[in-house]
Design a protein around this motif. Structure first.
Motif, PDB file in Angstrom:
ATOM      1  N   SER A  31      64.387  27.448  -9.874  1.00 56.61           N
ATOM      2  CA  SER A  31      65.148  28.653 -10.201  1.00 56.61           C
ATOM      3  C   SER A  31      64.915  29.768  -9.200  1.00 56.61           C
ATOM      4  O   SER A  31      63.822  29.904  -8.642  1.00 56.61           O
ATOM      5  CB  SER A  31      64.736  29.163 -11.590  1.00 56.61           C
ATOM      6  OG  SER A  31      64.907  28.163 -12.575  1.00 56.61           O
ATOM      7  N   ALA A  32      65.963  30.562  -9.004  1.00 56.17           N
ATOM      8  CA  ALA A  32      65.799  31.775  -8.223  1.00 56.17           C
ATOM      9  C   ALA A  32      64.970  32.776  -9.024  1.00 56.17           C
ATOM     10  O   ALA A  32      64.960  32.755 -10.254  1.00 56.17           O
ATOM     11  CB  ALA A  32      67.160  32.363  -7.880  1.00 56.17           C
ATOM     12  N   MET A  33      64.289  33.646  -8.313  1.00 60.54           N
ATOM     13  CA  MET A  33      63.499  34.700  -8.926  1.00 60.54           C
ATOM     14  C   MET A  33      63.977  36.041  -8.372  1.00 60.54           C
ATOM     15  O   MET A  33      64.458  36.116  -7.236  1.00 60.54           O
ATOM     16  CB  MET A  33      62.016  34.517  -8.621  1.00 60.54           C
ATOM     17  CG  MET A  33      61.421  33.217  -9.130  1.00 60.54           C
ATOM     18  SD  MET A  33      61.298  33.148 -10.926  1.00 60.54           S
ATOM     19  CE  MET A  33      60.084  34.450 -11.234  1.00 60.54           C
ATOM     20  N   GLY A  48      66.102  42.812  -5.481  1.00 65.93           N
ATOM     21  CA  GLY A  48      66.277  41.677  -4.594  1.00 65.93           C
ATOM     22  C   GLY A  48      66.000  40.377  -5.311  1.00 65.93           C
ATOM     23  O   GLY A  48      65.492  40.363  -6.434  1.00 65.93           O
ATOM     24  N   ALA A  49      66.329  39.276  -4.640  1.00 60.84           N
ATOM     25  CA  ALA A  49      66.128  37.954  -5.227  1.00 60.84           C
ATOM     26  C   ALA A  49      65.851  36.938  -4.135  1.00 60.84           C
ATOM     27  O   ALA A  49      66.183  37.158  -2.962  1.00 60.84           O
ATOM     28  CB  ALA A  49      67.353  37.536  -6.038  1.00 60.84           C
ATOM     29  N   ILE A  50      65.244  35.834  -4.542  1.00 61.91           N
ATOM     30  CA  ILE A  50      64.922  34.768  -3.612  1.00 61.91           C
ATOM     31  C   ILE A  50      65.302  33.436  -4.255  1.00 61.91           C
ATOM     32  O   ILE A  50      65.162  33.265  -5.468  1.00 61.91           O
ATOM     33  CB  ILE A  50      63.424  34.806  -3.239  1.00 61.91           C
ATOM     34  CG1 ILE A  50      63.118  33.852  -2.088  1.00 61.91           C
ATOM     35  CG2 ILE A  50      62.542  34.540  -4.450  1.00 61.91           C
ATOM     36  CD1 ILE A  50      61.746  34.108  -1.457  1.00 61.91           C
ATOM     37  N   ASN A  51      65.783  32.503  -3.440  1.00 62.52           N
ATOM     38  CA  ASN A  51      66.220  31.234  -4.004  1.00 62.52           C
ATOM     39  C   ASN A  51      65.023  30.351  -4.354  1.00 62.52           C
ATOM     40  O   ASN A  51      63.865  30.702  -4.110  1.00 62.52           O
ATOM     41  CB  ASN A  51      67.193  30.523  -3.059  1.00 62.52           C
ATOM     42  CG  ASN A  51      66.513  29.971  -1.820  1.00 62.52           C
ATOM     43  OD1 ASN A  51      65.431  30.404  -1.449  1.00 62.52           O
ATOM     44  ND2 ASN A  51      67.168  29.016  -1.177  1.00 62.52           N
ATOM     45  N   TRP A  52      65.303  29.193  -4.918  1.00 70.36           N
ATOM     46  CA  TRP A  52      64.251  28.344  -5.468  1.00 70.36           C
ATOM     47  C   TRP A  52      63.234  27.908  -4.420  1.00 70.36           C
ATOM     48  O   TRP A  52      62.056  27.761  -4.718  1.00 70.36           O
ATOM     49  CB  TRP A  52      64.881  27.104  -6.111  1.00 70.36           C
ATOM     50  CG  TRP A  52      65.441  26.144  -5.104  1.00 70.36           C
ATOM     51  CD1 TRP A  52      66.672  26.195  -4.504  1.00 70.36           C
ATOM     52  CD2 TRP A  52      64.772  25.006  -4.543  1.00 70.36           C
ATOM     53  NE1 TRP A  52      66.819  25.172  -3.611  1.00 70.36           N
ATOM     54  CE2 TRP A  52      65.667  24.425  -3.612  1.00 70.36           C
ATOM     55  CE3 TRP A  52      63.524  24.423  -4.737  1.00 70.36           C
ATOM     56  CZ2 TRP A  52      65.333  23.294  -2.888  1.00 70.36           C
ATOM     57  CZ3 TRP A  52      63.196  23.297  -4.012  1.00 70.36           C
ATOM     58  CH2 TRP A  52      64.108  22.740  -3.099  1.00 70.36           C
ATOM     59  N   SER A  53      63.677  27.713  -3.188  1.00 67.72           N
ATOM     60  CA  SER A  53      62.785  27.198  -2.158  1.00 67.72           C
ATOM     61  C   SER A  53      62.169  28.292  -1.299  1.00 67.72           C
ATOM     62  O   SER A  53      61.299  28.006  -0.470  1.00 67.72           O
ATOM     63  CB  SER A  53      63.549  26.233  -1.253  1.00 67.72           C
ATOM     64  OG  SER A  53      64.612  26.904  -0.602  1.00 67.72           O
ATOM     65  N   LEU A 101      69.133  28.270 -12.252  1.00 70.38           N
ATOM     66  CA  LEU A 101      70.058  28.630 -11.178  1.00 70.38           C
ATOM     67  C   LEU A 101      69.258  28.775  -9.896  1.00 70.38           C
ATOM     68  O   LEU A 101      68.505  29.732  -9.748  1.00 70.38           O
ATOM     69  CB  LEU A 101      70.781  29.938 -11.514  1.00 70.38           C
ATOM     70  CG  LEU A 101      71.628  29.904 -12.782  1.00 70.38           C
ATOM     71  CD1 LEU A 101      72.185  31.295 -13.084  1.00 70.38           C
ATOM     72  CD2 LEU A 101      72.753  28.899 -12.648  1.00 70.38           C
ATOM     73  N   PRO A 102      69.380  27.851  -8.983  1.00 76.65           N
ATOM     74  CA  PRO A 102      68.523  27.868  -7.794  1.00 76.65           C
ATOM     75  C   PRO A 102      68.924  28.858  -6.704  1.00 76.65           C
ATOM     76  O   PRO A 102      68.100  29.216  -5.861  1.00 76.65           O
ATOM     77  CB  PRO A 102      68.637  26.429  -7.273  1.00 76.65           C
ATOM     78  CG  PRO A 102      69.990  25.976  -7.736  1.00 76.65           C
ATOM     79  CD  PRO A 102      70.199  26.635  -9.065  1.00 76.65           C
TER      80      PRO A 102
END
Length: 122
Positions: A31-33, A48-53, A101-102
């Motif tokens: 999941s995105a954070m 802001g947000a960051i994707n799963w990886s 949701l990645p």
């Protein structure tokens, strides 16, 4: 599921802080954070947000170029590095998860954890 943000404090304008958010109860490596903030008397806003990886991130215009989000999935932790802080950055900062949701996005976040207060003096 619990998200615990930490690392806030009092800093002078131009200074830096690094916030951390640890998740417990389940892992969110799929999941995105994201990070959000709420100033006194104002609505909560996306930071802001960051994707799963951890390979893609997105930021609000107000923090772009000053804030950086990263994550360490092995530690179930997401970070918010804040540089060149301004008094208008003063707020309670929260982390949240975009469960299942990645990809990066500004909506679909939940499980807002306990926030951490950042105060920037002029």
């Amino acid at each position: 599921v619990q998200l615990q943000a930490s690392g806030g404090g009092l800093v002078q304008a131009g200074g830096s802080l690094r916030l951390s958010c640890v998740t417990s109860g389940r892992t969110f490596t799929d999941s995105a954070m994201g990070w959000f903030r709420q100033a006194l008397g104002k609505e909560r806003e996306f930071v802001g947000a960051i994707n799963w990886s951890g390979t893609k991130s997105a930021y609000a215009d107000s923090v772009k170029g000053r804030f950086t989000i990263s994550r360490d999935n092995a530690k179930n932790t997401v970070y918010l590095q804040m540089n060149n802080l301004k008094p208008e950055d003063t707020a309670v900062y929260y982390c949240a998860v975009r469960a299942g949701l990645p990809a990066v996005g500004q909506s679909g976040f939940g499980s807002f954890g306990q926030g951490t207060l950042v105060t920037v003096s002029s």
